[in-house]
Design an enzyme around this catalytic site. Structure first.
Site, short mmCIF file in Angstrom:
data_model
loop_
_atom_site.label_atom_id
_atom_site.label_comp_id
_atom_site.label_asym_id
_atom_site.label_seq_id
_atom_site.Cartn_x
_atom_site.Cartn_y
_atom_site.Cartn_z
N LYS A 10 73.31 24.28 107.83
CA LYS A 10 72.26 24.43 106.99
C LYS A 10 71.77 23.54 106.03
CE LYS A 10 73.04 29.64 106.87
NZ LYS A 10 73.29 30.97 106.34
N TYR A 50 65.16 34.80 111.88
CA TYR A 50 65.97 35.80 111.28
C TYR A 50 65.20 37.05 111.43
CZ TYR A 50 69.59 33.02 109.12
OH TYR A 50 70.85 32.10 108.70
N ASN A 113 75.61 29.17 102.28
CA ASN A 113 77.03 29.13 102.74
C ASN A 113 76.98 28.29 104.06
OD1 ASN A 113 75.40 30.58 104.73
ND2 ASN A 113 76.41 32.59 104.47
N HIS A 116 75.46 28.44 110.06
CA HIS A 116 75.17 29.83 110.69
C HIS A 116 75.90 29.80 112.05
CE1 HIS A 116 72.72 32.92 112.74
NE2 HIS A 116 72.85 31.97 113.78
N GLU A 127 68.91 32.84 120.22
CA GLU A 127 68.89 31.77 119.20
C GLU A 127 68.99 30.65 119.90
OE1 GLU A 127 72.18 32.67 116.64
OE2 GLU A 127 71.31 34.42 115.68
N1 UDP Z 1 72.29 36.52 102.99
C1 UDP Z 1 72.01 36.51 101.75
N2 UDP Z 1 72.16 37.47 100.88
C2 UDP Z 1 73.11 38.71 101.44
C3 UDP Z 1 73.36 38.65 102.73
C4 UDP Z 1 73.03 37.48 103.68
O1 UDP Z 1 71.19 35.43 101.40
O2 UDP Z 1 73.38 39.51 100.86
C5 UDP Z 1 72.04 35.32 103.87
C6 UDP Z 1 73.25 34.50 104.20
O3 UDP Z 1 72.92 33.00 103.83
C7 UDP Z 1 73.64 34.68 105.56
C8 UDP Z 1 72.20 35.07 106.25
O4 UDP Z 1 71.46 35.57 105.15
O5 UDP Z 1 74.37 33.84 106.20
C9 UDP Z 1 72.36 36.01 107.45
O6 UDP Z 1 73.11 37.18 107.08
P1 UDP Z 1 74.09 37.96 107.98
O7 UDP Z 1 74.67 39.12 107.44
O8 UDP Z 1 73.79 37.78 109.20
O9 UDP Z 1 75.60 36.90 107.83
P2 UDP Z 1 76.18 35.84 108.81
O10 UDP Z 1 75.82 36.15 110.26
O11 UDP Z 1 75.49 34.37 108.49
O12 UDP Z 1 77.41 35.54 108.47
MG MG Z 2 74.32 36.84 110.88
#
Ligand code: UDP
Ligand code: MG
Length: 139
Positions: A10, A50, A113, A116, A127
């Site tokens: 990212k 997304y 974080n 992805h 994707e």
């Molecule tokens: N995210 C965020 N706040 C939240 C949950 C998710 O900003 O409360 C962001 C975070 O960067 C995450 C992305 O949205 O990686 C996609 O969320 P997902 O639940 O799919 O998590 P991931 O699959 O990336 O672990």
């Molecule tokens: Mg996810």
């Protein structure tokens, strides 16, 4: 079973010069890199990527962040790649991620974080197709 997954380094990780460190971990874990490129998404392209999160409260911030700078996208291939890559990444919130995972070591907070990863075979297919054409996937 051998399968493919989409990984994104990212914008926060790219701007912090963590690209090489993260790619090294993919290779050390035995993933084959089938495709890789550096791209910057527009806001609407980030929203399309997304789309499943469109109704979530963090959608606006997430898509601003993902469109805020260049990212590196990769197609990783290997045995059980979707789950093995998720395990290597760690939990969404860096503080909850297991020691040794990429998010635990380098993540700042839940929004920043660093990586992805696709969460299922079906999302991997969507994707990968979002970023790569058939011609880019021939290696
Ligand atoms: N995210 C965020 N706040 C939240 C949950 C998710 O900003 O409360 C962001 C975070 O960067 C995450 C992305 O949205 O990686 C996609 O969320 P997902 O639940 O799919 O998590 P991931 O699959 O990336 O672990
Ligand atoms: Mg996810």
């Amino acid at each position: 079973m051998v399968e493919r997954t989409l990984a994104i380094i990212k914008p926060d990780a790219v701007s912090r010069n963590l690209t090489g460190e993260i790619i090294k971990r993919y290779e050390q874990q035995g993933f084959a890199i089938r495709a890789m490129k550096k791209v910057r998404l527009t806001k609407s392209q980030a929203e399309g990527f997304y789309d499943v999160h469109r109704a979530r409260p963090f959608f606006g911030r997430l898509t601003d962040f993902m469109a805020g700078g260049p990212m590196v996208v990769l197609v990783l291939e290997g045995e059980d790649a979707v789950k093995r890559h998720r395990d290597l990444m760690g939990a969404t919130h860096p503080k909850e991620a297991a020691p040794g995972t990429i998010r635990r070591e380098f993540g700042t907070d839940i929004e920043h974080n660093v990586v992805h990863g696709s969460d299922s075979r079906e999302s991997a297919q969507f994707e990968i197709g979002y970023f790569f054409s058939t011609l880019e996937l021939q290696f």
